[in-house]
Design a protein around this motif. Structure first.
Motif, PDB file in Angstrom:
ATOM      1  N   ASN A  33     -12.719 -26.381  95.679  1.00  9.13           N
ATOM      2  CA  ASN A  33     -11.362 -26.701  95.226  1.00  9.13           C
ATOM      3  C   ASN A  33     -11.214 -26.445  93.723  1.00  9.13           C
ATOM      4  O   ASN A  33     -10.182 -25.934  93.276  1.00  9.13           O
ATOM      5  CB  ASN A  33     -11.019 -28.159  95.526  1.00  9.13           C
ATOM      6  CG  ASN A  33     -10.659 -28.374  96.995  1.00  9.13           C
ATOM      7  OD1 ASN A  33     -10.447 -27.414  97.730  1.00  9.13           O
ATOM      8  ND2 ASN A  33     -10.604 -29.627  97.411  1.00  9.13           N
ATOM      9  N   CYS A  34     -12.234 -26.803  92.951  1.00  4.06           N
ATOM     10  CA  CYS A  34     -12.201 -26.564  91.508  1.00  4.06           C
ATOM     11  C   CYS A  34     -12.072 -25.072  91.233  1.00  4.06           C
ATOM     12  O   CYS A  34     -11.257 -24.637  90.410  1.00  4.06           O
ATOM     13  CB  CYS A  34     -13.486 -27.056  90.838  1.00  4.06           C
ATOM     14  SG  CYS A  34     -13.684 -28.837  90.876  1.00  4.06           S
ATOM     15  N   ALA A  37      -8.657 -23.875  91.969  1.00  4.24           N
ATOM     16  CA  ALA A  37      -7.692 -24.322  90.961  1.00  4.24           C
ATOM     17  C   ALA A  37      -7.779 -23.453  89.702  1.00  4.24           C
ATOM     18  O   ALA A  37      -6.765 -23.160  89.062  1.00  4.24           O
ATOM     19  CB  ALA A  37      -7.942 -25.789  90.612  1.00  4.24           C
ATOM     20  N   LYS A  40      -6.250 -20.069  90.446  1.00  2.00           N
ATOM     21  CA  LYS A  40      -4.785 -20.133  90.420  1.00  2.00           C
ATOM     22  C   LYS A  40      -4.253 -20.028  88.992  1.00  2.00           C
ATOM     23  O   LYS A  40      -3.284 -19.317  88.730  1.00  2.00           O
ATOM     24  CB  LYS A  40      -4.277 -21.429  91.068  1.00  2.00           C
ATOM     25  CG  LYS A  40      -4.326 -21.395  92.576  1.00  2.00           C
ATOM     26  CD  LYS A  40      -3.826 -22.725  93.166  1.00  2.00           C
ATOM     27  CE  LYS A  40      -4.290 -22.870  94.612  1.00  2.00           C
ATOM     28  NZ  LYS A  40      -4.280 -24.245  95.069  1.00  2.00           N
ATOM     29  N   ASP A  75     -12.571 -29.866  86.570  1.00  2.00           N
ATOM     30  CA  ASP A  75     -12.308 -28.467  86.248  1.00  2.00           C
ATOM     31  C   ASP A  75     -11.184 -28.395  85.236  1.00  2.00           C
ATOM     32  O   ASP A  75     -10.445 -29.368  85.047  1.00  2.00           O
ATOM     33  CB  ASP A  75     -11.922 -27.695  87.518  1.00  2.00           C
ATOM     34  CG  ASP A  75     -10.615 -28.180  88.118  1.00  2.00           C
ATOM     35  OD1 ASP A  75      -9.538 -27.914  87.535  1.00  2.00           O
ATOM     36  OD2 ASP A  75     -10.660 -28.855  89.195  1.00  2.00           O
ATOM     37  N   MET A  80      -2.531 -30.751  88.966  1.00  2.00           N
ATOM     38  CA  MET A  80      -1.445 -31.067  89.902  1.00  2.00           C
ATOM     39  C   MET A  80      -0.420 -31.986  89.243  1.00  2.00           C
ATOM     40  O   MET A  80      -0.793 -32.860  88.461  1.00  2.00           O
ATOM     41  CB  MET A  80      -2.005 -31.798  91.141  1.00  2.00           C
ATOM     42  CG  MET A  80      -2.722 -30.915  92.133  1.00  2.00           C
ATOM     43  SD  MET A  80      -3.473 -31.850  93.501  1.00  2.00           S
ATOM     44  CE  MET A  80      -5.050 -32.282  92.809  1.00  2.00           C
ATOM     45  N   ASN A  88      -0.328 -32.863  98.331  1.00  2.00           N
ATOM     46  CA  ASN A  88      -1.630 -32.263  98.656  1.00  2.00           C
ATOM     47  C   ASN A  88      -2.656 -33.258  99.153  1.00  2.00           C
ATOM     48  O   ASN A  88      -3.435 -32.964 100.050  1.00  2.00           O
ATOM     49  CB  ASN A  88      -2.218 -31.550  97.439  1.00  2.00           C
ATOM     50  CG  ASN A  88      -1.404 -30.339  97.048  1.00  2.00           C
ATOM     51  OD1 ASN A  88      -0.638 -29.815  97.858  1.00  2.00           O
ATOM     52  ND2 ASN A  88      -1.549 -29.905  95.815  1.00  2.00           N
ATOM     53  N   LEU A  89      -2.651 -34.443  98.559  1.00  2.00           N
ATOM     54  CA  LEU A  89      -3.698 -35.388  98.924  1.00  2.00           C
ATOM     55  C   LEU A  89      -3.211 -36.523  99.808  1.00  2.00           C
ATOM     56  O   LEU A  89      -4.014 -37.254 100.382  1.00  2.00           O
ATOM     57  CB  LEU A  89      -4.376 -35.953  97.667  1.00  2.00           C
ATOM     58  CG  LEU A  89      -4.950 -34.917  96.703  1.00  2.00           C
ATOM     59  CD1 LEU A  89      -5.710 -35.605  95.570  1.00  2.00           C
ATOM     60  CD2 LEU A  89      -5.857 -33.926  97.409  1.00  2.00           C
ATOM     61  N   HIS A  94      -2.599 -28.260 104.889  1.00  2.00           N
ATOM     62  CA  HIS A  94      -3.058 -26.891 105.135  1.00  2.00           C
ATOM     63  C   HIS A  94      -3.515 -26.685 106.577  1.00  2.00           C
ATOM     64  O   HIS A  94      -3.945 -27.614 107.259  1.00  2.00           O
ATOM     65  CB  HIS A  94      -4.137 -26.495 104.133  1.00  2.00           C
ATOM     66  CG  HIS A  94      -5.391 -27.269 104.288  1.00  2.00           C
ATOM     67  ND1 HIS A  94      -5.472 -28.601 104.012  1.00  2.00           N
ATOM     68  CD2 HIS A  94      -6.607 -26.894 104.716  1.00  2.00           C
ATOM     69  CE1 HIS A  94      -6.702 -29.013 104.255  1.00  2.00           C
ATOM     70  NE2 HIS A  94      -7.400 -27.994 104.683  1.00  2.00           N
ATOM     71  N   GLY A 120     -12.690 -30.023 103.600  1.00  5.12           N
ATOM     72  CA  GLY A 120     -11.725 -30.328 102.550  1.00  5.12           C
ATOM     73  C   GLY A 120     -11.976 -31.570 101.722  1.00  5.12           C
ATOM     74  O   GLY A 120     -13.020 -32.213 101.793  1.00  5.12           O
ATOM     75  N   PHE A 121     -10.968 -31.860 100.928  1.00  2.07           N
ATOM     76  CA  PHE A 121     -11.026 -32.946  99.961  1.00  2.07           C
ATOM     77  C   PHE A 121     -11.434 -34.280 100.579  1.00  2.07           C
ATOM     78  O   PHE A 121     -12.215 -35.044 100.021  1.00  2.07           O
ATOM     79  CB  PHE A 121      -9.654 -33.060  99.285  1.00  2.07           C
ATOM     80  CG  PHE A 121      -9.480 -34.301  98.473  1.00  2.07           C
ATOM     81  CD1 PHE A 121     -10.047 -34.407  97.205  1.00  2.07           C
ATOM     82  CD2 PHE A 121      -8.765 -35.379  98.979  1.00  2.07           C
ATOM     83  CE1 PHE A 121      -9.895 -35.565  96.469  1.00  2.07           C
ATOM     84  CE2 PHE A 121      -8.606 -36.539  98.241  1.00  2.07           C
ATOM     85  CZ  PHE A 121      -9.172 -36.633  96.982  1.00  2.07           C
ATOM     86  N   THR A 166      -8.321 -31.063  86.623  1.00  2.00           N
ATOM     87  CA  THR A 166      -8.490 -32.195  87.529  1.00  2.00           C
ATOM     88  C   THR A 166      -9.887 -32.777  87.405  1.00  2.00           C
ATOM     89  O   THR A 166     -10.858 -32.044  87.257  1.00  2.00           O
ATOM     90  CB  THR A 166      -8.247 -31.725  88.989  1.00  2.00           C
ATOM     91  OG1 THR A 166      -6.951 -31.135  89.053  1.00  2.00           O
ATOM     92  CG2 THR A 166      -8.316 -32.876  89.964  1.00  2.00           C
TER      93      THR A 166
END
Ligand code: ADP
Length: 614
Positions: A33-34, A37, A40, A75, A80, A88-89, A94, A120-121, A166
């Motif tokens: 995820n980091c 991010a 992105k 990161d 967010m 998202n959380l 997804h 995932g998270f 984050t």
């Protein structure tokens, strides 16, 4: 306090109560995820024309806080907003997780379907009793903190944070049956990063402690991941030593591989692959415990250690990895039937074959080493699935030529076939020497044709499926029709003798015939029909054979030129009883030459003695 959406709650409950054994993958999930991010933000900087940002500015950090039993992963990526945090959380949005939810709905115990894919998270809750997410979106003025213990719901509140990005803090569960404290150990974290996230494209940094001279403790920031994987480097920049070291490190084999295949494909399927053919079978290779498979990476992240769908059984000995930008689904079931994986597997199969053929042509000594190690697997491959893969595999197989006393390929055999030779001749037996001295082999060799010696149990079956090679049919030297001219006209008086011998042997043989082609031996045993003598031996050696066993239809051939036949003719006139004894002796001898057990060794010995005593 906000409540999780129902479907999120379900997944969460499963994570919290997870009996899933690979809890350690939570770290991989967070680090991925980091990396996303950062991707992105980096992408945004390129498209929005934000200047002054370069790849080197980005990094991921891991911090261990033993005092608070906390593990922090942060990161400096896109971050967010409060709204994004919520979306998202707070809910599973997804597709991957949705898929996952559908498959597990209502059967929480069915945890084994949590594949190794994108959990995932929420996987953080497999190891943490509380999770905090402190985040600031790129370009935003304020930061937010998301806090949850997984069960009740979550809270979002304004917070302070300097930089965009984050920071996720996991407060680890108490140790019980499971030792969660291990995630507070530097070496453990280092191991996990190297195992799962070694090829994340941004540096993953952690402060590590080392002991200098004396007792002095030093701390310094270390980058834990290698970032650029060997297989993504240019082939010409990699030395043989580097490949060999990689192989030894990753696949725990101290002997250098026989063959290294570094390849990539573009177009319909895109992947990079680094494959190795070991110099010897692993200790458990030919056992049920052996698991074939290749490592599968996507975007630099290890998805699974052994993706078995990437390798066909006949190439199960191949070790290595595949890196591909797959679009992955959560459940293992879906992955197994994934079309993309299938395409990669097909492409790899072709590649492995062509590399092996190259080796066969260019370095015969090495190829023979390969074949001695894994030839059996290739032969099983021919026989497997009713010969579905015989065309692919027939070029790889080798047999020992009786004429040349060395291993030859089928192509070499066919190319060296004599004028007028119609068939590929083979003989089966327990050893090369036994085959070489078979009377039937002698017969074919005398006609000027070579014979392939087959000594593995599987050979006889594999050759049935091979059927033909380059339009040339396989024929057993012991078969009823070897296609070698024989003078079939038997004089009437000989025929009577032969018939008498047949009659005295009863149904122990289907036929007795005179052979013109047997050289030194007085007799031999051949077979008619589907089951050959060699098959009879193999099948009767297996468990669960029917009570009377499997029997080949046997033919006793007698050498017309041999003195013993003269003797038989004489006895036919003078002493028929003795001819009966001689008949059984001849049959028993033929059985012994073939390596078949005889009915009664005692009777055989008595019969021989009674003949000798005269
Ligand atoms: P996935 O990553 O497969 O989409 P996750 O459950 O891991 O699913 O994460 C859900 C979403 O949360 C991500 O899609 C992303 O938008 C957001 N997210 C998670 N971690 C971070 C992070 N470190 N920085 C920014 N956004 C994040």
């Amino acid at each position: 306090m906000r409540k999780f959406k129902t479907e999120s709650q379900k997944v969460l409950d499963m994570m919290i109560n997870s009996i899933y054994t690979h809890k350690e993958i939570f770290l991989r999930e967070l680090l991925s995820n980091c990396s996303d991010a950062i991707d992105k933000l980096y992408y945004k900087s390129l498209t929005d024309g934000v200047s002054g940002m370069s790849r080197e500015d980005f990094s991921i950090r891991i911090e261990i806080d033993k005092e608070h039993r906390a593990l922090k992963v942060s990161d400096n990526g896109i971050g967010m907003t409060a709204e994004e945090l919520e979306n998202n959380l707070g809910v599973i949005a997804h597709s991957g997780s949705l898929e996952f939810k559908k498959e597990t709905d209502g059967k929480a115990e069915d945890l084994n379907i949590i594949g190794q894919f994108g959990v995932g998270f929420y996987s953080a809750f497999m190891v943490a009793k509380k999770v905090e997410v402190l985040t600031k979106a790129y370009g935003a003025g304020s930061a937010n903190l998301w806090v949850s213990n997984g069960t009740e719901g979550y809270e979002i509140k304004p917070a302070e944070k300097e930089e965009n990005g984050t920071e996720i803090t996991l407060y680890l569960k108490d140790d019980g049956e499971e030792n969660y404290s291990r995630y507070l150990e530097e070496y453990e974290i280092k191991d996990l990063v190297r195992k799962y996230s070694n090829y994340i494209r941004y540096p993953i940094k952690m402060e590590v402690t080392s002991f200098g001279e004396g007792e002095e403790k030093k701390t310094e920031v270390e980058t834990l991941n290698t970032m650029v994987p060997l297989w993504r480097k240019n082939k010409k920049d990699i030395t043989k030593e580097e490949y060999d070291k990689f192989y030894a490190d990753v696949f725990y084999d101290q002997e250098e591989p026989l063959l290294t295949i570094h390849t990539s494909a573009e177009g319909a399927v895109e992947y990079k692959a680094l494959l190795f053919i070991p110099a010897h079978p692993r200790y458990d290779f030919y056992s049920k415990n052996f698991e074939k498979g290749l490592r599968l990476y996507t975007n630099g992240v290890l998805i699974t250690d052994k993706c078995k769908d990437l390798l066909p059984d006949h190439f199960a000995f191949v070790q290595g990895l595949v890196d591909s930008e797959l679009t992955l689904n959560v459940s293992r079931e879906t992955v197994q039937h994934d079309r993309q994986l299938q395409r990669i597997a097909q492409s790899l199969e072709k590649k492995i074959k062509s590399e092996l053929i190259n080796l066969q042509k260019e370095d015969r000594e090495k190829y023979i080493k390969f074949f001695e190690a894994f030839g059996l697997q290739i032969k099983y491959g021919i026989y497997d699935n009713w010969g579905a893969k015989k065309d692919l595999l027939s070029d790889l197989v080798m047999y020992r030529s009786v004429k040349e006393d060395k291993l030859v390929t089928l192509e070499e055999y066919v190319d060296a076939m004599a004028e007028g030779q119609k068939y590929v001749y083979y003989a089966t037996g327990s050893s090369f020497d036994a085959i070489k001295t078979l009377p039937q082999t002698e017969k074919v060799l005398d006609a000027g044709y070579d014979v392939l010696a087959m000594t593995d149990n599987v050979d006889e079956f594999a050759v049935k499926f091979l059927d033909k090679y380059k339009e040339k049919e396989f024929r057993s030297v012991s078969g009823e029709d070897t296609g070698i001219e024989e003078d079939e006209t038997v004089p009437e008086e000989d025929k009577e003798v032969i018939d008498f011998i047949k009659e005295s042997l009863g149904d122990k043989v289907a036929k007795v015939k005179l052979s013109q082609k047997l050289k030194s031996h007085p007799v031999c045993l051949t077979s008619e029909g589907e089951i050959t003598i060699e098959m009879e031996k193999v099948l009767n050696g297996m468990p669960n054979v029917p009570k009377d066993g499997v029997k080949a239809t046997k033919v006793l051939e007698i050498n017309a030129q041999h003195k013993i036949f003269e003797k038989a003719k004489k006895l036919y006139v003078e002493d028929k009883e003795k001819l009966r004894t001689l008949s059984t002796v001849l049959l028993n001898q033929a059985m012994l030459i073939e390596g078949l057990p005889i009915d009664s060794p005692t009777k055989y010995a008595e019969a021989v003695c009674s003949l000798l005593a005269d």
